[in-house]
Write a protein that holds these residues in place. Structure first.
Motif: not given
Length: 211
Positions: A42, A45-46
């Motif tokens: 996560e 991806k950010e």
């Protein structure tokens, strides 16, 4: 294993700039390698445009499941320093990721170690850190007139009330620190002059607030 476990609760983010490089640190509570990997995915991806996403995690209560990565930084300058911060603070079931956006100035090996370790340390200093305690779940059964007395007793002890079922009798589920559970049971029986049934159920870890 029955000793308390220090861990973070929830996610915490912090940021610092060193020689024009941005270091964004994230910490998260994780209970398995899968949860840690999902957290890291996560974050990556950010920050898909970041130069590096270095991390370390200790994903079990015993402190044996340890992983770290320099993610392209010189070996030993990022992941291991983050892991050492986790170990020095005595944290388990905790993951830390430090994202770097390169600012054009090289920090050198020593500078990188200081940057990643300080980013992790400052982040964890601001995170919500608490203790998980091994608890015993107790099923307390009483007649209706005794319910108030049970609830008052529980409120004056380190105890987490989980549920209350009103049927022919009242069945209350409560979690008590295992090391205190025998004394808790004896005191409750004395308080209600024996008019109570207590059955020990499961054992598991829960966060407890000290009175």
């Amino acid at each position: 294993m029955e000793k308390p476990v220090l861990t973070v609760f929830g996610r915490h983010q912090s940021e610092k700039v060193i020689e024009r490089s941005r270091f964004l640190a994230y910490s998260e509570h994780v209970e398995s390698e899968e949860e840690a990997r999902a957290f890291l995915s996560e974050i990556r991806k950010e920050h898909s445009l970041a130069t590096h996403c270095c991390y370390a995690f200790i994903a079990d209560k015993a402190g044996n499941l340890q992983r770290f990565s320099d993610d392209g930084e010189p070996q030993g300058t990022a992941g291991m320093p983050i892991l050492e911060v986790l170990k020095n603070k005595g944290l388990s079931e905790t993951a830390v990721a430090v994202v770097r956006y390169f600012g054009g100035i090289k920090l050198g090996a020593g500078g990188l170690v200081r940057a990643y370790s300080s980013s992790a340390s400052e982040n964890l200093a601001g995170a919500a850190v608490g203790r998980l305690e091994l608890c015993a779940e107790l099923e307390i059964t009483v007649d209706y007139p005794a319910v108030d007395a049970v609830q008052k007793f529980c409120s004056s002890h380190t105890c987490s009330l989980l549920s209350c079922d009103y049927a022919e009798k009242v069945r209350i589920l409560a979690a008590v620190k295992k090391q205190e559970s025998e004394g808790f049971e004896k005191s409750l029986v004395d308080c209600l002059q024996g008019r109570v049934s207590i059955v020990r159920k499961r054992e598991y870890y829960l966060p407890f607030r000290d009175l």
